[in-house]
Design an enzyme around this catalytic site. Structure first.
Site, PDB file in Angstrom:
ATOM      1  N   ASN A  53     -19.629  10.274 -14.101  1.00 53.43           N
ATOM      2  CA  ASN A  53     -20.118   8.898 -14.187  1.00 53.43           C
ATOM      3  C   ASN A  53     -20.260   8.426 -15.635  1.00 53.43           C
ATOM      4  O   ASN A  53     -20.671   7.290 -15.869  1.00 53.43           O
ATOM      5  CB  ASN A  53     -21.473   8.777 -13.497  1.00 53.43           C
ATOM      6  CG  ASN A  53     -21.368   8.867 -11.989  1.00 53.43           C
ATOM      7  OD1 ASN A  53     -20.338   8.559 -11.411  1.00 53.43           O
ATOM      8  ND2 ASN A  53     -22.441   9.287 -11.345  1.00 53.43           N
ATOM      9  N   HIS A 141     -27.196   2.408  -1.533  1.00 55.66           N
ATOM     10  CA  HIS A 141     -27.553   3.750  -2.009  1.00 55.66           C
ATOM     11  C   HIS A 141     -28.831   4.240  -1.333  1.00 55.66           C
ATOM     12  O   HIS A 141     -29.690   3.453  -0.940  1.00 55.66           O
ATOM     13  CB  HIS A 141     -27.747   3.711  -3.526  1.00 55.66           C
ATOM     14  CG  HIS A 141     -27.875   5.059  -4.149  1.00 55.66           C
ATOM     15  ND1 HIS A 141     -29.098   5.642  -4.398  1.00 55.66           N
ATOM     16  CD2 HIS A 141     -26.939   5.958  -4.558  1.00 55.66           C
ATOM     17  CE1 HIS A 141     -28.915   6.826  -4.957  1.00 55.66           C
ATOM     18  NE2 HIS A 141     -27.613   7.043  -5.064  1.00 55.66           N
ATOM     19  N   GLU A 184     -25.589  -3.938  -3.508  1.00 54.53           N
ATOM     20  CA  GLU A 184     -25.029  -3.412  -4.745  1.00 54.53           C
ATOM     21  C   GLU A 184     -23.865  -4.285  -5.189  1.00 54.53           C
ATOM     22  O   GLU A 184     -23.217  -4.938  -4.368  1.00 54.53           O
ATOM     23  CB  GLU A 184     -24.541  -1.973  -4.552  1.00 54.53           C
ATOM     24  CG  GLU A 184     -25.627  -0.998  -4.138  1.00 54.53           C
ATOM     25  CD  GLU A 184     -25.116   0.427  -4.014  1.00 54.53           C
ATOM     26  OE1 GLU A 184     -24.329   0.854  -4.893  1.00 54.53           O
ATOM     27  OE2 GLU A 184     -25.480   1.124  -3.058  1.00 54.53           O
ATOM     28  N   SER A 188     -20.283   2.918  -5.086  1.00 50.21           N
ATOM     29  CA  SER A 188     -19.654   3.993  -5.835  1.00 50.21           C
ATOM     30  C   SER A 188     -18.805   4.939  -5.004  1.00 50.21           C
ATOM     31  O   SER A 188     -17.925   5.607  -5.535  1.00 50.21           O
ATOM     32  CB  SER A 188     -20.718   4.807  -6.579  1.00 50.21           C
ATOM     33  OG  SER A 188     -21.584   5.471  -5.669  1.00 50.21           O
ATOM     34  N   ASP A 213     -28.277  -4.145  -7.185  1.00 52.66           N
ATOM     35  CA  ASP A 213     -28.109  -2.865  -7.869  1.00 52.66           C
ATOM     36  C   ASP A 213     -26.781  -2.895  -8.623  1.00 52.66           C
ATOM     37  O   ASP A 213     -25.714  -2.939  -8.024  1.00 52.66           O
ATOM     38  CB  ASP A 213     -28.115  -1.737  -6.826  1.00 52.66           C
ATOM     39  CG  ASP A 213     -27.926  -0.354  -7.430  1.00 52.66           C
ATOM     40  OD1 ASP A 213     -27.188  -0.222  -8.424  1.00 52.66           O
ATOM     41  OD2 ASP A 213     -28.480   0.608  -6.888  1.00 52.66           O
ATOM     42  N   HIS A 216     -23.543   1.044 -11.169  1.00 55.99           N
ATOM     43  CA  HIS A 216     -22.184   1.530 -11.447  1.00 55.99           C
ATOM     44  C   HIS A 216     -21.326   0.478 -12.138  1.00 55.99           C
ATOM     45  O   HIS A 216     -20.230   0.786 -12.607  1.00 55.99           O
ATOM     46  CB  HIS A 216     -21.515   2.002 -10.162  1.00 55.99           C
ATOM     47  CG  HIS A 216     -21.997   3.337  -9.707  1.00 55.99           C
ATOM     48  ND1 HIS A 216     -21.531   4.520 -10.223  1.00 55.99           N
ATOM     49  CD2 HIS A 216     -22.935   3.676  -8.796  1.00 55.99           C
ATOM     50  CE1 HIS A 216     -22.142   5.542  -9.650  1.00 55.99           C
ATOM     51  NE2 HIS A 216     -23.010   5.052  -8.785  1.00 55.99           N
ATOM     52  N   LYS A 247     -25.113   6.378 -16.164  1.00 52.94           N
ATOM     53  CA  LYS A 247     -23.695   6.219 -15.837  1.00 52.94           C
ATOM     54  C   LYS A 247     -22.938   5.818 -17.103  1.00 52.94           C
ATOM     55  O   LYS A 247     -22.787   6.619 -18.010  1.00 52.94           O
ATOM     56  CB  LYS A 247     -23.529   5.190 -14.711  1.00 52.94           C
ATOM     57  CG  LYS A 247     -24.410   5.442 -13.494  1.00 52.94           C
ATOM     58  CD  LYS A 247     -24.053   6.719 -12.770  1.00 52.94           C
ATOM     59  CE  LYS A 247     -24.715   6.832 -11.419  1.00 52.94           C
ATOM     60  NZ  LYS A 247     -26.158   7.160 -11.417  1.00 52.94           N
TER      61      LYS A 247
END
Length: 403
Positions: A53, A141, A184, A188, A213, A216, A247
């Site tokens: 990541n 998540h 998100e 991911s 979120d 990522h 990340k």
């Protein structure tokens, strides 16, 4: 049956299902990135990591390392307490102010991890606001799921990225009833983006708070690298944004940024924040240095996306099936846990290429995959070597190719 025997039985079930997780012991080297040394009982071997990541390879950048070392030598390691009891260092204060300013929000709050940021914030909002309803994407998540699940709030799950389903759920509640939509920007495990514009429009229509979120996407997208909302010009349209430094920023810790009243409520009422020792000052100093460096160097993000583009084109030419090719995360669809582990094993044993298999329950059964994440430290030559290795293993195992 004893507790120990129950646990042994469950672990054995995981092994038989091909889901048992094996951890590889790695020694990273600043001068060798993205190469690392894998340590085994019989010795070490050099491998190229394609599942990190650390998207921008900032964890090993001189600017970040120097800031960490300087902070250690200046203030030491730990802060000596929770944020409210001597644990707020100058680095915590500066980073929170910078995050809020760049996101054009009233305030920001740091957490020891991104998981804690989601869990603490969502559970606090859902527990504090009477009669609130939380609407959560089905692929959110685990940190978001747990934050909502263990609150007192009523919750509704909408099908992944399905705005029609989300609207169907929203319209069942009076406009005046408190609502929160949690989603998100970039998922991911699938590598796909959320339909941010459509969700924002629904939030306005049905009077809902938005919680995004960006963990990522943060660092990779947007003029200042804040994430996908900035990329789409929607920073001012999202109420609360969550991100983190573990990340693309190559450090550690999570954050939220949003209205001052939200920040005050979380810092006042969230047990995971109030009763946790704060992140070590040098770790926060590293995150601050990484955050600032990324803002000033958009070329680093461009370098990553160049490697991603090369890899996408190579996968397309080889017919390697992907779950999605929308983002810098490129999951190769395998669909079988044993075959997924076998591909991963052969890549590392025969070619020195490390890609971790991702099996259920992290992803649904039948969608097992290899989650490929190039970094800014990979070269075009690395990409071609990786593609050649995948082509070889794919052919040897007679795996299906995309039409």
């Amino acid at each position: 049956m004893s507790i120990v025997s129950v646990l042994e039985s469950r672990v054995e079930e995981t092994r038989k299902a091909g889901r048992y997780r094996n951890y590889i012991s790695l020694e990273r080297a600043v001068a060798e990135r993205p190469w690392v040394l894998e340590h085994k009982h019989e010795g070490t071997r050099k491998i190229n990591v394609w599942c990190s990541n650390d998207y921008l390879a900032l964890s090993q950048h001189p600017a970040v390392i120097d800031a960490t070392v300087d902070a250690v030598q200046t203030v030491g390691l730990g802060t000596g307490g929770a944020r409210s009891i001597s644990g707020t260092s100058i680095y915590h204060t500066r980073l929170e102010e910078r995050i809020a300013a760049i996101h054009r929000k009233e305030g920001a709050l740091l957490f020891t991890t991104g998981f804690t940021a989601n869990d603490a914030t969502l559970s606090t909002i859902c527990d504090t606001v009477p009669d609130i309803v939380a609407f959560s994407d089905s692929l959110n998540h685990a940190s978001m799921i747990y934050g909502i699940r263990y609150s007192k709030a009523e919750k509704k799950i909408f099908r992944h990225n399905d705005v029609a389903h989300l609207e169907e759920l929203l319209k069942a509640y009076p406009r005046e009833r408190p609502k929160l939509i949690a989603f998100e920007s970039l998922y991911s495990m699938d590598g796909d983006f959320a339909p941010l514009q459509e969700i924002v429009a629904l939030a306005k229509k049905y009077n809902a708070l938005t919680y995004l979120d960006e963990i990522h996407s943060a660092g990779v997208y947007g003029a200042y690298g804040t994430g996908y909302a900035e990329e789409l010009g929607l920073l001012d349209e999202i109420d609360i944004i969550q991100g983190g430094f573990g990340k693309a920023f190559g450090a550690a810790g999570g954050y939220i940024t949003g209205p001052k009243v939200v920040i005050d409520a979380v810092r006042s009422f969230a047990p995971a924040f109030v009763f946790s020792t704060s992140s070590p000052a040098p770790v926060v100093a590293a995150a601050l240095a990484s955050f600032e460096y990324n803002i000033a160097h958009p070329d680093l993000r461009a370098q990553l996306l160049d490697r991603v583009s090369e890899l996408k084109q190579g996968f397309k030419e080889l017919g390697i099936p992907l779950v999605s090719d929308e983002s810098h995360i490129l999951p190769i669809l395998v669909g079988d846990p044993y075959r997924c582990k076998e591909i991963s094993r052969r890549l590392i044993d025969e070619f020195g290429i490390y890609v971790q298999p991702v099996n259920a329950p992290t992803v649904p059964e039948g969608t097992e995959r290899l989650r490929v994440t190039p970094t800014a430290a990979h070269t075009s030559a690395d990409v071609q070597t990786f593609l050649a290795a995948v082509r070889s293993v794919w052919a040897d195992l007679a795996l299906e190719v995309a039409k």
